[in-house]
Design a protein around this motif. Structure first.
Motif, PDB file in Angstrom:
ATOM      1  N   ALA A  34      14.714  17.498  22.461  1.00 58.57           N
ATOM      2  CA  ALA A  34      14.269  18.629  23.278  1.00 58.57           C
ATOM      3  C   ALA A  34      15.461  19.325  23.937  1.00 58.57           C
ATOM      4  N   ALA A  35      16.435  18.543  24.385  1.00 55.62           N
ATOM      5  CA  ALA A  35      17.625  19.147  24.988  1.00 55.62           C
ATOM      6  C   ALA A  35      18.386  19.984  23.962  1.00 55.62           C
ATOM      7  N   GLY A  36      18.530  19.445  22.744  1.00 59.11           N
ATOM      8  CA  GLY A  36      19.203  20.210  21.687  1.00 59.11           C
ATOM      9  C   GLY A  36      18.443  21.477  21.359  1.00 59.11           C
ATOM     10  N   ALA A  37      17.117  21.368  21.253  1.00 65.10           N
ATOM     11  CA  ALA A  37      16.305  22.551  20.966  1.00 65.10           C
ATOM     12  C   ALA A  37      16.381  23.550  22.120  1.00 65.10           C
ATOM     13  N   GLY A  38      16.447  23.042  23.343  1.00 67.36           N
ATOM     14  CA  GLY A  38      16.559  23.929  24.504  1.00 67.36           C
ATOM     15  C   GLY A  38      17.873  24.689  24.497  1.00 67.36           C
TER      16      GLY A  38
ATOM     17  N   ILE B 120      19.615  25.436  21.858  1.00 70.30           N
ATOM     18  CA  ILE B 120      19.524  26.424  20.772  1.00 70.30           C
ATOM     19  C   ILE B 120      18.708  27.634  21.225  1.00 70.30           C
ATOM     20  N   ALA B 121      17.572  27.367  21.856  1.00 74.03           N
ATOM     21  CA  ALA B 121      16.717  28.476  22.307  1.00 74.03           C
ATOM     22  C   ALA B 121      17.426  29.324  23.357  1.00 74.03           C
ATOM     23  N   ALA B 122      18.090  28.662  24.315  1.00 76.53           N
ATOM     24  CA  ALA B 122      18.793  29.402  25.355  1.00 76.53           C
ATOM     25  C   ALA B 122      19.923  30.238  24.754  1.00 76.53           C
ATOM     26  N   SER B 123      20.614  29.681  23.776  1.00 72.98           N
ATOM     27  CA  SER B 123      21.693  30.426  23.125  1.00 72.98           C
ATOM     28  C   SER B 123      21.142  31.624  22.372  1.00 72.98           C
ATOM     29  N   TRP B 124      20.008  31.416  21.725  1.00 71.19           N
ATOM     30  CA  TRP B 124      19.426  32.515  20.952  1.00 71.19           C
ATOM     31  C   TRP B 124      19.008  33.661  21.877  1.00 71.19           C
ATOM     32  N   PHE B 125      18.346  33.305  22.978  1.00 69.91           N
ATOM     33  CA  PHE B 125      17.934  34.348  23.919  1.00 69.91           C
ATOM     34  C   PHE B 125      19.136  35.016  24.576  1.00 69.91           C
ATOM     35  N   SER B 126      20.186  34.246  24.841  1.00 68.74           N
ATOM     36  CA  SER B 126      21.377  34.832  25.468  1.00 68.74           C
ATOM     37  C   SER B 126      22.122  35.750  24.517  1.00 68.74           C
ATOM     38  N   ALA B 127      22.125  35.375  23.229  1.00 67.36           N
ATOM     39  CA  ALA B 127      22.849  36.194  22.250  1.00 67.36           C
ATOM     40  C   ALA B 127      22.063  37.441  21.872  1.00 67.36           C
ATOM     41  N   ALA B 128      20.756  37.399  22.038  1.00 68.20           N
ATOM     42  CA  ALA B 128      19.931  38.544  21.647  1.00 68.20           C
ATOM     43  C   ALA B 128      20.271  39.749  22.513  1.00 68.20           C
TER      44      ALA B 128
ATOM     45  N   GLN C  30      28.685  37.234  20.593  1.00 65.33           N
ATOM     46  CA  GLN C  30      27.651  36.261  20.208  1.00 65.33           C
ATOM     47  C   GLN C  30      28.243  34.930  19.756  1.00 65.33           C
ATOM     48  N   MET C  31      29.539  34.910  19.473  1.00 61.54           N
ATOM     49  CA  MET C  31      30.131  33.688  18.897  1.00 61.54           C
ATOM     50  C   MET C  31      30.020  32.481  19.820  1.00 61.54           C
ATOM     51  N   VAL C  32      30.168  32.696  21.112  1.00 61.79           N
ATOM     52  CA  VAL C  32      30.062  31.557  22.030  1.00 61.79           C
ATOM     53  C   VAL C  32      28.655  30.960  21.997  1.00 61.79           C
ATOM     54  N   PHE C  33      27.657  31.835  21.789  1.00 62.78           N
ATOM     55  CA  PHE C  33      26.277  31.329  21.737  1.00 62.78           C
ATOM     56  C   PHE C  33      25.979  30.650  20.400  1.00 62.78           C
ATOM     57  N   VAL C  34      26.612  31.126  19.351  1.00 63.18           N
ATOM     58  CA  VAL C  34      26.495  30.442  18.051  1.00 63.18           C
ATOM     59  C   VAL C  34      27.088  29.034  18.176  1.00 63.18           C
ATOM     60  N   SER C  35      28.226  28.957  18.847  1.00 63.06           N
ATOM     61  CA  SER C  35      28.845  27.641  19.029  1.00 63.06           C
ATOM     62  C   SER C  35      27.952  26.729  19.858  1.00 63.06           C
ATOM     63  N   LEU C  36      27.336  27.279  20.904  1.00 65.80           N
ATOM     64  CA  LEU C  36      26.419  26.476  21.716  1.00 65.80           C
ATOM     65  C   LEU C  36      25.213  26.021  20.900  1.00 65.80           C
ATOM     66  N   SER C  37      24.720  26.904  20.019  1.00 63.40           N
ATOM     67  CA  SER C  37      23.590  26.528  19.164  1.00 63.40           C
ATOM     68  C   SER C  37      23.970  25.366  18.251  1.00 63.40           C
TER      69      SER C  37
ATOM     70  N   LEU D 129      26.220  23.170  18.858  1.00 69.67           N
ATOM     71  CA  LEU D 129      26.307  21.978  19.709  1.00 69.67           C
ATOM     72  C   LEU D 129      24.912  21.400  19.965  1.00 69.67           C
ATOM     73  N   GLY D 130      23.935  22.274  20.221  1.00 68.29           N
ATOM     74  CA  GLY D 130      22.559  21.803  20.424  1.00 68.29           C
ATOM     75  C   GLY D 130      22.004  21.137  19.186  1.00 68.29           C
ATOM     76  N   ALA D 131      22.293  21.703  18.017  1.00 76.58           N
ATOM     77  CA  ALA D 131      21.831  21.091  16.767  1.00 76.58           C
ATOM     78  C   ALA D 131      22.481  19.728  16.570  1.00 76.58           C
ATOM     79  N   LEU D 132      23.763  19.631  16.907  1.00 72.33           N
ATOM     80  CA  LEU D 132      24.450  18.342  16.759  1.00 72.33           C
ATOM     81  C   LEU D 132      23.868  17.290  17.702  1.00 72.33           C
ATOM     82  N   VAL D 133      23.507  17.697  18.906  1.00 76.51           N
ATOM     83  CA  VAL D 133      22.905  16.745  19.847  1.00 76.51           C
ATOM     84  C   VAL D 133      21.589  16.215  19.276  1.00 76.51           C
ATOM     85  N   GLY D 134      20.756  17.109  18.744  1.00 76.26           N
ATOM     86  CA  GLY D 134      19.478  16.685  18.171  1.00 76.26           C
ATOM     87  C   GLY D 134      19.664  15.801  16.951  1.00 76.26           C
TER      88      GLY D 134
END
Ligand code: ZN
Length: 133
Positions: A15-19, A21-29, A37-44, A46-51
């Protein structure tokens, strides 16, 4: 295999990883510049790696539990090939059709007599297919 705590920890990390990713997606939009947007892609990522790390750790823990239980159950079992009786004496019951090795499980606990191979063959007995004397 897993305790409720293990499942809870897995759910929390996924859930933390998905959160993230979701926060990065909304921030990059809404950011028109790809560089922004690159910093948010990197955060996404990182979230995928955590999950993914949480899921792989969960599976690894389960595999270790299965391995430990397998070693516990099979640790004292004889190695393959040790199941065939190796006793040299040949035995048969009175009036029997088959003769066996003395330690064959098919004659375990039965009243049998030890005789040489020629005696069994002369009596018309055949070799047991299980212990293969
Ligand atoms: Zn036998």
């Amino acid at each position: 295999l897993w305790s409720k705590g293990d499942g809870g920890r897995l759910g929390l990390l996924v859930a933390a990883g998905a959160g993230v990713i979701a926060a990065s997606w909304f921030s990059a939009a809404g950011r028109p510049d790809a560089g922004d947007q690159m910093v948010f892609v990197s955060l996404s990522l990182l979230g995928a790696l955590v999950g993914l790390a949480a899921v792989f750790g969960w599976v690894k823990q389960g595999r270790q539990a299965v391995g430990a239980r397998t070693r516990l159950l099979l640790g004292s079992a004889p190695a393959a090939g040790m199941d065939v009786p190796a006793a040299g004496d040949l035995v048969a019951g009175p009036g029997a059709t088959w003769f066996h090795r003395a330690d064959c499980l098919l004659v375990d606990g039965r009243k049998v007599t030890v005789s040489p191979l020629g005696t069994h063959q002369a009596a018309g007995r055949r070799a047991c297919g299980a212990c293969k004397p």
